[in-house]
Design a protein around this motif. Structure first.
Motif, PDB file in Angstrom:
ATOM      1  N   ASP A   1      -7.971   2.651   1.651  1.00  0.00           N
ATOM      2  CA  ASP A   1      -8.101   2.189   3.028  1.00  0.00           C
ATOM      3  C   ASP A   1      -8.254   3.344   4.021  1.00  0.00           C
ATOM      4  O   ASP A   1      -8.830   3.165   5.094  1.00  0.00           O
ATOM      5  CB  ASP A   1      -6.884   1.335   3.393  1.00  0.00           C
TER       6      ASP A   1
ATOM      7  N   TRP B   1       0.843  -1.184   0.000  1.00  0.00           N
ATOM      8  CA  TRP B   1       0.000   0.000   0.000  1.00  0.00           C
ATOM      9  C   TRP B   1       0.883   1.240   0.000  1.00  0.00           C
ATOM     10  O   TRP B   1       2.041   1.182   0.400  1.00  0.00           O
ATOM     11  CB  TRP B   1      -0.905   0.035   1.228  1.00  0.00           C
TER      12      TRP B   1
ATOM     13  N   ARG C   1      -4.312   6.299   2.341  1.00  0.00           N
ATOM     14  CA  ARG C   1      -3.700   4.980   2.186  1.00  0.00           C
ATOM     15  C   ARG C   1      -4.414   4.286   1.035  1.00  0.00           C
ATOM     16  O   ARG C   1      -5.607   4.001   1.115  1.00  0.00           O
ATOM     17  CB  ARG C   1      -3.817   4.163   3.477  1.00  0.00           C
ATOM     18  N   TYR C   2      -3.653   4.049  -0.033  1.00  0.00           N
ATOM     19  CA  TYR C   2      -4.288   3.515  -1.229  1.00  0.00           C
ATOM     20  C   TYR C   2      -3.384   2.514  -1.925  1.00  0.00           C
ATOM     21  O   TYR C   2      -2.174   2.457  -1.698  1.00  0.00           O
ATOM     22  CB  TYR C   2      -4.696   4.640  -2.182  1.00  0.00           C
ATOM     23  N   GLN C   3      -4.009   1.737  -2.780  1.00  0.00           N
ATOM     24  CA  GLN C   3      -3.314   0.701  -3.535  1.00  0.00           C
ATOM     25  C   GLN C   3      -3.833   0.733  -4.966  1.00  0.00           C
ATOM     26  O   GLN C   3      -5.054   0.661  -5.197  1.00  0.00           O
ATOM     27  CB  GLN C   3      -3.565  -0.674  -2.907  1.00  0.00           C
TER      28      GLN C   3
ATOM     29  N   ASP D   1       1.180   4.749   1.832  1.00  0.00           N
ATOM     30  CA  ASP D   1       0.746   5.592   2.948  1.00  0.00           C
ATOM     31  C   ASP D   1       1.264   6.995   2.687  1.00  0.00           C
ATOM     32  O   ASP D   1       2.476   7.249   2.743  1.00  0.00           O
ATOM     33  CB  ASP D   1       1.283   5.062   4.275  1.00  0.00           C
TER      34      ASP D   1
END
Length: 244
Positions: free
Chosen positions: A207, A139, A156-158, A141
């Motif tokens: 997230d 991920w 927080r991303y993917q 952050d």
């Protein structure tokens, strides 16, 4: 009455300009967090000469965290410690009286002081000094703490594997395929063009997020997750000077 952008005009701005570019950049690991917004409210925030651009009657407001890489003037090499940094912008979508579609930025947070000075001086963009950090595992952050503000924003991303280009006329095309930026200068509204291949777009898992950048821009808390979420691994970009 202003001209409403047509699909033809939206495709036309993707063409590479005939004039010389002034900068080279790469934009990487972008997450586009979009909220539907009342078009009249957006219009009230715009300077004279710009008009809110809508998709099926809705305006859109976005937070976009990403990485800036290899930023340099034309004919110069990238410089370690200066050419790579982070940026987070708050934006909406507009057009001018001639129907040219583009982006209006409310803010652009950045952790490279020279980039802030350059963008403010030569492009009249509302860049803001910030402390920023991006940690990566599976991920990303991403944190941003604007100078003078009490708290930091956290995302927080993917970005998923596998990409595709936006279909002309789709909501993804409307939101992502933007090649003009507008600036309010002492001489009135000016626009600058960028050129890159169409974004390779990917799904994004989100997230954690917050809406502090929207609040800092004077908007109310939407009190909901983003209405639309998309990402991109990145594109190489040519940047052109402001013009009337």
């Amino acid at each position: 009455m202003p001209v409403i952008p047509s699909l033809k005009s939206r495709l036309a701005v993707r063409e590479r300009p005939a004039c010389a570019h002034v900068m080279l950049q790469r934009w990487e690991k972008l997450a586009f967090l979009h909220w539907r917004w009342d078009a009249d409210e957006i219009q009230r925030t715009l300077p004279p000469g710009l008009f809110v651009d809508t998709f099926q009657g809705d305006a859109w407001l976005a937070i976009v965290p990403f990485y800036m890489r290899g930023i340099r003037p034309r004919f110069l090499l990238a410089v370690p410690g200066i050419s790579d940094f982070l940026e987070l912008n708050v934006r909406t979508y507009v057009h001018d009286e001639a129907g040219r579609p583009g982006v209006w930025f409310y803010s652009l947070d950045c952790n490279q002081p020279l980039a802030v000075w350059t963008a403010r001086t030569f492009f009249c963009l509302p860049y803001q000094h910030a402390r920023m950090q991006a940690r990566e595992s599976s991920w990303i952050d991403y944190t941003c703490h604007r100078r003078g503000e009490s708290g930091a924003s956290h995302f927080r991303y993917q970005i998923a594997d596998g990409t595709q280009h936006a279909e002309p006329g789709s909501i993804e095309f409307f939101l992502a395929e933007r090649y003009l930026l507008f600036a309010h200068t002492s001489r009135g509204i000016r626009f600058g063009q960028v050129h890159h291949v169409p974004y390779p777009l990917a799904d994004v898992k989100l997230d954690a997020w917050d809406v502090n950048p929207l609040l800092q821009a004077g908007f109310a808390d939407p009190q909901r997750p983003p209405d639309h979420l998309i990402g991109s691994p990145g594109v190489d970009v040519r940047v052109y000077p402001l013009t009337a």
